[in-house]
Design an enzyme around this catalytic site. Structure first.
Site, PDB file in Angstrom:
ATOM      1  N   ASP A 155     138.957  85.263  91.948  1.00  0.00           N
ATOM      2  CA  ASP A 155     138.631  85.739  93.297  1.00  0.00           C
ATOM      3  C   ASP A 155     137.557  86.820  93.211  1.00  0.00           C
ATOM      4  O   ASP A 155     137.387  87.453  92.172  1.00  0.00           O
ATOM      5  CB  ASP A 155     139.851  86.406  93.938  1.00  0.00           C
ATOM      6  CG  ASP A 155     140.896  85.412  94.416  1.00  0.00           C
ATOM      7  OD1 ASP A 155     140.749  84.200  94.173  1.00  0.00           O
ATOM      8  OD2 ASP A 155     141.872  85.872  95.030  1.00  0.00           O
ATOM      9  N   ARG A 162     132.948  79.141  94.119  1.00  0.00           N
ATOM     10  CA  ARG A 162     133.596  78.991  95.436  1.00  0.00           C
ATOM     11  C   ARG A 162     132.903  79.968  96.372  1.00  0.00           C
ATOM     12  O   ARG A 162     132.999  81.185  96.193  1.00  0.00           O
ATOM     13  CB  ARG A 162     135.079  79.336  95.316  1.00  0.00           C
ATOM     14  CG  ARG A 162     135.794  79.324  96.658  1.00  0.00           C
ATOM     15  CD  ARG A 162     137.276  79.583  96.469  1.00  0.00           C
ATOM     16  NE  ARG A 162     137.547  80.974  96.252  1.00  0.00           N
ATOM     17  CZ  ARG A 162     138.565  81.435  95.505  1.00  0.00           C
ATOM     18  NH1 ARG A 162     139.357  80.621  94.863  1.00  0.00           N
ATOM     19  NH2 ARG A 162     138.766  82.724  95.404  1.00  0.00           N
TER      20      ARG A 162
END
Ligand SMILES: Cc1cc2nc3c(=O)[nH]c(=O)nc-3n(C[C@H](O)[C@H](O)[C@H](O)COP(=O)(O)OP(=O)(O)OC[C@H]3O[C@@H](n4cnc5c(N)ncnc54)[C@H](O)[C@@H]3O)c2cc1C
Length: 312
Positions: free
Chosen positions: A132, A182
């Site tokens: 993340d 991402r």
């Protein structure tokens, strides 16, 4: 950035609010909209259910900014168990970790070792490790660790945030690695110097970065992941992918869409039926407060839902 959004994002950092609101049964119930349960079995069962409908998943154990090395070791051990379960149950599931949950601030060297261990275990489980992206002060350290782990394992990807002014340069620097990226809009409270304050600028930046990511996927086999619920943006990027001859089947050299559990579930299924690889990010765990506040901040209507129930 709207005042409501700024307030919610500031509240997400309050330990006192977290303690107080977590004890309110209403909040525990409301948070269920975005998470199937607090424990791993609930998340794995949700992943199995999604798999039956042709959707993959990404599992993330909620938590960030741990304060001891033991806690960080425990987080690593937990994710190793998750990967063992993914393998045992043969789930089409990947994992996504926050570096401050793995002790980045306490001991960056140990954090790197944890990441390497998880990447190796993910490869054994035929899974994948996502990293993340947190607040902008962690971006340099996050990208450095991503590079280090990527040099040893191909099955690792990192999140980039379109709202950051620096992200186009970061994408160019990562490009030659044929990275798995991402792309998200960004969920934290950032200064105007670091991030675009206006949503329309963030959306425009996302469109440009998404197009560039597709070029990389076509050119060198990067894995392009669009982590967004913005269906207009997804449609435009799909058109571009079609023009480049890319499939939506996911994996290296392709593109895919990742969305959060409980948000736009019908669109997730519709995209999958159209042949786009879709994964649902399933969050679980007891430390849901800051994460839940970020979900509320993303959409004012979510706050009114909470307020109505608190008053009613
Ligand atoms: C798979 C995935 C991984 C992520 N990882 C990170 C990360 O590592 N770091 C990071 O900073 N951010 C991360 N995010 C969060 C991201 O930055 C955005 O805050 C979030 O996705 C909302 O933006 P959007 O792209 O959906 O666009 P928006 O323009 O905010 O939303 C588009 C539409 O989606 C719907 N929607 C969006 N959010 C919500 C919500 N909370 N509740 C209900 N409806 C909603 C609404 O209909 C809205 O109009 C991630 C998001 C996803 C999907």
């Amino acid at each position: 950035m709207s005042l409501a959004r700024r307030l919610l994002l500031s509240a997400s950092r309050s330990a006192w609010l977290a303690r107080t609101l977590r004890q309110r049964p209403f909040f525990s119930r409301a948070v269920r909209r975005f998470m199937p349960g607090e424990d791993l079995p609930a998340a794995l069962d949700a992943a199995a259910g999604l798999a039956q409908g042709g959707l993959g998943s990404v599992l993330t154990h909620l938590g960030e900014q741990v304060t001891s090395r033991d806690e960080a070791d425990g987080v690593r051990d937990h994710y190793q168990r998750v990967l063992d379960e993914i393998r045992r149950r043969e789930l089409p599931a990947e994992i996504s970790v926050k570096l401050t949950h793995l002790g980045l601030e306490l001991d960056p060297r140990a954090c790197r070792q944890h990441l390497l261990a998880l990447a190796a275990r993910a490869a054994d489980a035929r899974s994948f490790l996502w990293i993340d992206m947190e607040e902008s002060r962690y971006v340099d350290a996050t990208l450095e660790l991503y590079r280090a782990v990527r040099a040893a394992h191909p099955g690792v990807g990192v999140c980039l945030q379109a709202y950051l002014r620096r992200t186009p340069a970061d994408l160019e620097t990562l490009g030659p690695l044929a990275p798995a990226i991402r792309l998200v809009k960004g969920a934290y409270n950032e200064s105007p110097a670091a991030a675009f304050p206006k949503k329309r600028d963030v959306d425009a930046a996302y469109g440009a970065l998404g197009a560039r990511l597709l070029d990389l996927a076509a050119r060198n086999g990067a894995r392009a992941v669009f982590g967004t619920h913005d269906l207009g943006l997804i449609a435009r990027l799909r058109d571009r992918a079609l023009g480049l001859g890319l499939t939506g089947g996911g994996g290296a050299g392709g593109y895919e869409v990742h969305m959060l559990y409980g948000i736009r579930a019908a669109a997730q299924r519709a995209l999958a039926l159209e042949g786009v690889a879709v994964r649902v990010l399933i969050s679980y765990g007891a430390h849901w407060f800051p994460w839940y506040m970020r979900r509320l901040a993303e959409r004012p209507a979510n706050v009114w839902f909470v307020v109505r129930h608190l008053l009613g």
